[in-house]
Design a protein around this motif. Sequence first.
Motif, PDB file in Angstrom:
ATOM      1  N   ALA A 154      -5.807  11.425   2.082  1.00  7.70           N
ATOM      2  CA  ALA A 154      -4.560  11.772   1.405  1.00  7.70           C
ATOM      3  C   ALA A 154      -3.519  10.669   1.463  1.00  7.70           C
ATOM      4  O   ALA A 154      -2.334  10.929   1.273  1.00  7.70           O
ATOM      5  CB  ALA A 154      -3.979  13.042   2.026  1.00  7.70           C
ATOM      6  N   SER A 155      -3.943   9.441   1.702  1.00 10.61           N
ATOM      7  CA  SER A 155      -2.977   8.346   1.837  1.00 10.61           C
ATOM      8  C   SER A 155      -3.551   7.055   1.282  1.00 10.61           C
ATOM      9  O   SER A 155      -4.759   6.909   1.114  1.00 10.61           O
ATOM     10  CB  SER A 155      -2.618   8.138   3.316  1.00 10.61           C
ATOM     11  N   SER A 156      -2.644   6.120   0.996  1.00  6.43           N
ATOM     12  CA  SER A 156      -3.029   4.747   0.656  1.00  6.43           C
ATOM     13  C   SER A 156      -2.693   3.864   1.839  1.00  6.43           C
ATOM     14  O   SER A 156      -1.590   3.958   2.402  1.00  6.43           O
ATOM     15  CB  SER A 156      -2.267   4.262  -0.582  1.00  6.43           C
ATOM     16  N   ILE A 157      -3.625   3.010   2.215  1.00  4.39           N
ATOM     17  CA  ILE A 157      -3.366   2.126   3.346  1.00  4.39           C
ATOM     18  C   ILE A 157      -2.279   1.102   3.007  1.00  4.39           C
ATOM     19  O   ILE A 157      -1.647   0.531   3.892  1.00  4.39           O
ATOM     20  CB  ILE A 157      -4.664   1.435   3.818  1.00  4.39           C
ATOM     21  N   GLY A 167      -9.873  -2.577  12.825  1.00  5.40           N
ATOM     22  CA  GLY A 167     -10.234  -3.491  11.746  1.00  5.40           C
ATOM     23  C   GLY A 167     -10.707  -2.768  10.505  1.00  5.40           C
ATOM     24  O   GLY A 167     -11.175  -3.387   9.550  1.00  5.40           O
ATOM     25  N   LEU A 168     -10.594  -1.436  10.489  1.00  6.72           N
ATOM     26  CA  LEU A 168     -11.077  -0.636   9.364  1.00  6.72           C
ATOM     27  C   LEU A 168     -10.058  -0.580   8.233  1.00  6.72           C
ATOM     28  O   LEU A 168      -8.857  -0.659   8.447  1.00  6.72           O
ATOM     29  CB  LEU A 168     -11.382   0.787   9.823  1.00  6.72           C
ATOM     30  N   SER A 169     -10.587  -0.431   7.039  1.00  4.62           N
ATOM     31  CA  SER A 169      -9.754  -0.182   5.867  1.00  4.62           C
ATOM     32  C   SER A 169     -10.503   0.782   4.960  1.00  4.62           C
ATOM     33  O   SER A 169     -11.639   1.170   5.246  1.00  4.62           O
ATOM     34  CB  SER A 169      -9.434  -1.488   5.121  1.00  4.62           C
ATOM     35  N   TYR A 170      -9.871   1.188   3.886  1.00  2.00           N
ATOM     36  CA  TYR A 170     -10.492   2.130   2.966  1.00  2.00           C
ATOM     37  C   TYR A 170      -9.838   1.997   1.601  1.00  2.00           C
ATOM     38  O   TYR A 170      -8.802   1.344   1.455  1.00  2.00           O
ATOM     39  CB  TYR A 170     -10.356   3.562   3.478  1.00  2.00           C
ATOM     40  N   GLU A 171     -10.454   2.611   0.606  1.00  2.00           N
ATOM     41  CA  GLU A 171      -9.890   2.660  -0.730  1.00  2.00           C
ATOM     42  C   GLU A 171      -9.475   4.092  -1.040  1.00  2.00           C
ATOM     43  O   GLU A 171     -10.095   5.052  -0.554  1.00  2.00           O
ATOM     44  CB  GLU A 171     -10.908   2.189  -1.771  1.00  2.00           C
ATOM     45  N   VAL A 172      -8.422   4.232  -1.847  1.00  2.00           N
ATOM     46  CA  VAL A 172      -8.047   5.590  -2.242  1.00  2.00           C
ATOM     47  C   VAL A 172      -9.211   6.204  -3.014  1.00  2.00           C
ATOM     48  O   VAL A 172      -9.892   5.528  -3.788  1.00  2.00           O
ATOM     49  CB  VAL A 172      -6.751   5.598  -3.072  1.00  2.00           C
ATOM     50  N   GLY A 173      -9.427   7.471  -2.789  1.00  2.00           N
ATOM     51  CA  GLY A 173     -10.587   8.161  -3.346  1.00  2.00           C
ATOM     52  C   GLY A 173     -11.690   8.349  -2.330  1.00  2.00           C
ATOM     53  O   GLY A 173     -12.535   9.242  -2.482  1.00  2.00           O
ATOM     54  N   PHE A 178      -4.876  12.789  -4.692  1.00  2.00           N
ATOM     55  CA  PHE A 178      -3.900  12.430  -5.723  1.00  2.00           C
ATOM     56  C   PHE A 178      -2.586  11.957  -5.101  1.00  2.00           C
ATOM     57  O   PHE A 178      -1.884  11.136  -5.680  1.00  2.00           O
ATOM     58  CB  PHE A 178      -3.711  13.595  -6.678  1.00  2.00           C
ATOM     59  N   ARG A 179      -2.263  12.458  -3.911  1.00  2.00           N
ATOM     60  CA  ARG A 179      -1.171  11.848  -3.161  1.00  2.00           C
ATOM     61  C   ARG A 179      -1.528  10.394  -2.875  1.00  2.00           C
ATOM     62  O   ARG A 179      -0.693   9.489  -3.001  1.00  2.00           O
ATOM     63  CB  ARG A 179      -0.938  12.610  -1.858  1.00  2.00           C
ATOM     64  N   ALA A 180      -2.799  10.146  -2.490  1.00  2.00           N
ATOM     65  CA  ALA A 180      -3.262   8.776  -2.237  1.00  2.00           C
ATOM     66  C   ALA A 180      -3.195   7.928  -3.509  1.00  2.00           C
ATOM     67  O   ALA A 180      -2.754   6.778  -3.486  1.00  2.00           O
ATOM     68  CB  ALA A 180      -4.681   8.801  -1.683  1.00  2.00           C
ATOM     69  N   PHE A 181      -3.659   8.497  -4.628  1.00  2.00           N
ATOM     70  CA  PHE A 181      -3.615   7.770  -5.904  1.00  2.00           C
ATOM     71  C   PHE A 181      -2.187   7.362  -6.251  1.00  2.00           C
ATOM     72  O   PHE A 181      -1.929   6.225  -6.654  1.00  2.00           O
ATOM     73  CB  PHE A 181      -4.164   8.661  -7.028  1.00  2.00           C
ATOM     74  N   LEU A 182      -1.261   8.317  -6.106  1.00  2.00           N
ATOM     75  CA  LEU A 182       0.120   8.044  -6.488  1.00  2.00           C
ATOM     76  C   LEU A 182       0.767   7.027  -5.552  1.00  2.00           C
ATOM     77  O   LEU A 182       1.552   6.183  -5.994  1.00  2.00           O
ATOM     78  CB  LEU A 182       0.913   9.354  -6.520  1.00  2.00           C
ATOM     79  N   GLU A 183       0.448   7.101  -4.274  1.00  2.00           N
ATOM     80  CA  GLU A 183       0.959   6.082  -3.344  1.00  2.00           C
ATOM     81  C   GLU A 183       0.411   4.703  -3.698  1.00  2.00           C
ATOM     82  O   GLU A 183       1.134   3.702  -3.662  1.00  2.00           O
ATOM     83  CB  GLU A 183       0.581   6.446  -1.905  1.00  2.00           C
ATOM     84  N   GLU A 184      -0.862   4.652  -4.044  1.00  2.00           N
ATOM     85  CA  GLU A 184      -1.491   3.378  -4.412  1.00  2.00           C
ATOM     86  C   GLU A 184      -0.886   2.820  -5.690  1.00  2.00           C
ATOM     87  O   GLU A 184      -0.568   1.625  -5.768  1.00  2.00           O
ATOM     88  CB  GLU A 184      -2.999   3.592  -4.600  1.00  2.00           C
ATOM     89  N   ARG A 185      -0.727   3.652  -6.698  1.00  2.00           N
ATOM     90  CA  ARG A 185      -0.179   3.193  -7.982  1.00  2.00           C
ATOM     91  C   ARG A 185       1.284   2.771  -7.817  1.00  2.00           C
ATOM     92  O   ARG A 185       1.751   1.857  -8.500  1.00  2.00           O
ATOM     93  CB  ARG A 185      -0.299   4.289  -9.039  1.00  2.00           C
ATOM     94  N   GLU A 186       1.989   3.423  -6.899  1.00  2.00           N
ATOM     95  CA  GLU A 186       3.365   3.024  -6.627  1.00  2.00           C
ATOM     96  C   GLU A 186       3.410   1.686  -5.908  1.00  2.00           C
ATOM     97  O   GLU A 186       4.203   0.798  -6.261  1.00  2.00           O
ATOM     98  CB  GLU A 186       4.054   4.096  -5.784  1.00  2.00           C
ATOM     99  N   ALA A 187       2.549   1.512  -4.907  1.00  2.00           N
ATOM    100  CA  ALA A 187       2.534   0.277  -4.121  1.00  2.00           C
ATOM    101  C   ALA A 187       2.124  -0.927  -4.955  1.00  2.00           C
ATOM    102  O   ALA A 187       2.609  -2.049  -4.742  1.00  2.00           O
ATOM    103  CB  ALA A 187       1.595   0.433  -2.924  1.00  2.00           C
ATOM    104  N   THR A 188       1.220  -0.708  -5.907  1.00  2.00           N
ATOM    105  CA  THR A 188       0.734  -1.811  -6.739  1.00  2.00           C
ATOM    106  C   THR A 188       1.515  -1.961  -8.037  1.00  2.00           C
ATOM    107  O   THR A 188       1.190  -2.809  -8.862  1.00  2.00           O
ATOM    108  CB  THR A 188      -0.757  -1.616  -7.069  1.00  2.00           C
ATOM    109  N   LYS A 189       2.536  -1.091  -8.212  1.00  2.00           N
ATOM    110  CA  LYS A 189       3.361  -1.110  -9.431  1.00  2.00           C
ATOM    111  C   LYS A 189       2.514  -0.985 -10.703  1.00  2.00           C
ATOM    112  O   LYS A 189       2.744  -1.662 -11.709  1.00  2.00           O
ATOM    113  CB  LYS A 189       4.226  -2.379  -9.493  1.00  2.00           C
ATOM    114  N   ALA A 190       1.510  -0.117 -10.640  1.00  2.00           N
ATOM    115  CA  ALA A 190       0.651   0.121 -11.799  1.00  2.00           C
ATOM    116  C   ALA A 190       1.479   0.727 -12.931  1.00  2.00           C
ATOM    117  O   ALA A 190       2.196   1.709 -12.724  1.00  2.00           O
ATOM    118  CB  ALA A 190      -0.492   1.061 -11.431  1.00  2.00           C
TER     119      ALA A 190
END
Length: 542
Positions: free
Chosen positions: A334-337, A246-252, A410-422
């Motif tokens: 190093a990842s985005s959930i 049930g865990l989650s996290y934020e990039v960073g 930054f791999r996590a940041f880029l995955e997150e920005r890609e997933a959210t279409k930032a």
Amino acid sequence: MSTVPIIPENAPFSVEQRAWLNGFLAGVLNRGPAAALTSPSQAASIPLLIAFGSQSGNAESLAKRLAREASGRGFAARAAGLDSLQPADLIKDKNVLLITSTWGEGDMPDNAVSFWDSINQNGSSPKFDGVQYSVLALGDKNYGDTFCLAGRKLDARLAELGARRIADRVDCDVEFDTLAKQWSSSAFTALSGSTAAPVADTAVEEETGWSKKNPFPAKLIDNTPLNTRGSSKDTRHIALSLTGSGLSYEVGDALGVFVQNCPDVVDTILAAHKLDPQAEVPLPDGGTAALRAALIAHYEIRQLYGKPAAQTGMAPAAFVADLRKLQPRLYSIASSIKAHADEVQLCVGAVRYSTDGVHHKGVASTFLADRLPLGETTGIYFHAANHFRLPADSTKPVIMVGPGTGIAPFRAFLEEREATKAPGKNWLFFGDQKRASDFLYQDQVIGWVQSGHLTRLDTAFSRDQEEKIYVQTRMLQAANELWQWLEEGAHFYVCGDAKRMAKDVDDALHTIIQTAGGKSAEEASAYVNQMKKEKRYARDVY
């Protein structure tokens, strides 16, 4: 927490009664029904500022936790980062508890730099007459003379400026919970004049789920080498399953990983000291275990390895008495959930080296790389890094400087920005030794360049040419464009080595602001400080 009165002024109570009830009810509403079981202290309506200087988030989370406890005791308490405060705020609040970590080689944490500068200017510093304060310093004794230096400096300077110390400063090692409770209890008592019992410990809230005190047993599901033949390094892509947690996290954020010492190292130490591996010894958190098992899973032993044993024997219990508790290690995620559901990924550089014929290995890095089999579990928890977040406005550009394993967040940041279409632009500076063998996550990074998701990529492979080239070299070469991005509101991030790289990158940033921005050294420093205040300059360094 809001300090808006709960009991209206026209209620049939005296001023003193209304203040008492407001403080009590504020604590109950903030803490829940359980708080009503504890009598409020006489601290009702006393203002209390709990200020924090935090680099990794420990001081911040502790300050916020103590603010909740203080509210439950009846104080009109608030927690605030030093980057949001001016000296006048301390003078206004009058009662100040200050919690700060120490960064690097005895430096102030990033969010405390501007405040420190404001009170450390001879001749123009404000006076703190009438201010009551106490300092809790967080640190790591492994840093020797710089242990808790930021807290020691702030404590001494506030006293020099006329503030009255109401409780002695406490310097904490990495395991700080017990000392922090003792310090806060003394400070609350000194401020309120009451020794009433505190409200239920807020740590209880944190333990209802998975946490540092109740880690989730995560299964290792991937351990892939990232370096190729010809590299002098051993960097691993590590993935752990979150299924069922049930865990989650934020990039960073960072991941806390519970680790074990190498059994071979433990056996070497036991043989050198002629100790019985099966002798029963006490454990740091209570209970007992055989000495060998205790040294593998419960005690820090780095300081023992490779050092000559004492000539005389020692009882096993006395042998462990001065050892520190084995601490979990924090790794930048190093990842985005959003890209990898139900798992968390790390980029881990295995540490191995020799000195004077003695082979050394990093406790945590080699545990993950070599000693935790696929399918086996180890305890984990998430450590929030509120100082290291993507901009709330996804249109803002981001500049990321992360050589080596510093690429992780930054791999996590880029995955997150890609997933959210930032829509914001992305610029990555990455460096290592050799392009052919040390370009971590090369296929993914080049794919982002080709798709346009990574607007600009600058690499620095130091050993591919005679002249050493580093990420700060590439920054200076791109000074004009980097300055343009900063003026567009770009957020600037750094991750990696604190001793050299982070300092060199900071120097390069100041130089770029001076040369490309046409500013003096003083103006460049002010520009950087303003970036920090606006949370546009963040560092995750170690």
